[in-house]
Write an enzyme that holds these catalytic residues in place. Structure first.
Site, PDB file in Angstrom:
ATOM      1  N   GLY A  70       0.814  -1.209   0.000  1.00 31.64           N
ATOM      2  CA  GLY A  70       0.000   0.000   0.000  1.00 31.64           C
ATOM      3  C   GLY A  70       0.845   1.255   0.000  1.00 31.64           C
ATOM      4  N   ASP A 107      -8.316   4.181  -1.748  1.00 36.57           N
ATOM      5  CA  ASP A 107      -7.874   4.838  -2.972  1.00 36.57           C
ATOM      6  C   ASP A 107      -7.502   3.743  -3.962  1.00 36.57           C
ATOM      7  OD1 ASP A 107      -5.452   3.888  -1.985  1.00 36.57           O
ATOM      8  OD2 ASP A 107      -4.347   5.732  -2.385  1.00 36.57           O
ATOM      9  N   LEU A 141       3.431   4.834   4.522  1.00 37.37           N
ATOM     10  CA  LEU A 141       2.962   5.556   5.711  1.00 37.37           C
ATOM     11  C   LEU A 141       4.084   6.323   6.388  1.00 37.37           C
ATOM     12  CD1 LEU A 141       0.499   2.937   7.261  1.00 37.37           C
ATOM     13  CD2 LEU A 141       0.084   4.723   5.553  1.00 37.37           C
ATOM     14  N   HIS A 166      -3.701   7.218  -9.697  1.00 33.71           N
ATOM     15  CA  HIS A 166      -4.981   7.033 -10.370  1.00 33.71           C
ATOM     16  C   HIS A 166      -4.873   7.262 -11.875  1.00 33.71           C
ATOM     17  CE1 HIS A 166      -7.446   7.696  -6.421  1.00 33.71           C
ATOM     18  NE2 HIS A 166      -6.632   6.647  -6.393  1.00 33.71           N
TER      19      HIS A 166
END
Length: 263
Positions: A60, A141, A63, A86
């Site tokens: 992912g 997302d 962070l 995106h």
């Protein structure tokens, strides 16, 4: 380089190269993935193979990078990261070249989006999936909230998104999150075999098929049947369509690469 791309005989191999960080997506990686997607949008690319180096496909977002910012600066940063990521997903989806993803180890957050966006997703039997977003107070997302309901159904998607429970490879295959499971030591070879087979196929027909499946999920039957009619007529009249029929009637294997437009 955080994302590598190599093109050989129509097959583009796109590799996430932050294996030491679980291929976590930071701003630099998101931008490089977009650059790779734009390269894959060229006519010379007939199939795409997406992989991740190291033990995990993609855990992912990064962070650690996000935690160094706060307030408006963090919001602006996330808009930049998701904007590039995106646009990469949109670019991969808009092209004709089918995308094969090979995933192993941990697949979380945006990693699920990348895996779900592929047309064919092969998973090592040691892969595990967790949406993870709401566990840290985030929302999805990378198209996760769009792909998951379409792949596994809205009720099961909400279960995965709200509880963040970990899904092992066998369940991921059973619910339709991945195409099929492969032994870890066979994953790379099977992914290459699959992608190479697709790279030798009728690319334009693949593109039309991808778009028909995507639009068919939200289209009324009548307009969709009209799109199917136009697409098959165009495919039949194309060089690839003529080659496919000639090969069938001649009882030989088609050579769609010969029928492809020159680049």
């Amino acid at each position: 380089m955080r994302v590598g791309i190599e093109i050989d005989d129509g097959l583009a191999r796109v590799t996430l190269r932050r294996g030491e960080a679980g291929n976590a997506i930071d701003l630099e990686m998101a931008r490089e993935l977009l650059d790779a997607a734009r390269v894959c949008a060229t006519e010379s690319v007939r199939a795409v193979l997406l992989t991740g180096e190291g033990k995990s496909f993609c855990v992912g977002g990064d962070l650690g990078e996000f935690s160094r910012l706060s307030g408006e600066a963090l919001e602006k940063h996330l808009i930049e990261v998701t904007g590039a990521l995106h646009e990469a997903l949109r670019t991969f989806a808009a092209g004709d070249a089918p995308v094969v993803a090979a995933v192993q180890g941990a697949v979380a957050g945006a990693g699920i989006g990348l895996a779900a966006a592929a047309d064919v997703t092969l998973a090592a039997d040691n892969a595990s999936f967790a949406t993870a977003y709401t566990g840290i107070g985030y929302s999805p997302d990378a198209g996760v909230s769009w792909f998951l309901p379409r792949l596994v159904g809205p009720k099961r998607a909400l279960d995965l998104l709200l509880t963040n429970r970990r899904v092992k490879a066998a369940e991921a295959e059973a619910i339709g999150l991945v195409s099929r499971i492969v032994a870890p030591d066979r994953l790379a070879a099977e992914a290459v075999r699959t992608a190479e087979a697709l790279s030798g196929g009728p690319t334009a027909a693949f593109g039309a098929t991808r778009r028909l499946v995507a639009t068919g999920l939200t289209s009324d039957l009548g307009p969709h049947l009209d799109r199917e009619a136009r697409a098959i007529a165009a495919a039949a009249a194309s060089a690839a369509g003529r080659e496919g029929v000639a090969a069938f009637l001649g009882k030989r294997a088609p050579d769609f690469t010969r029928a492809a437009p020159s680049t």
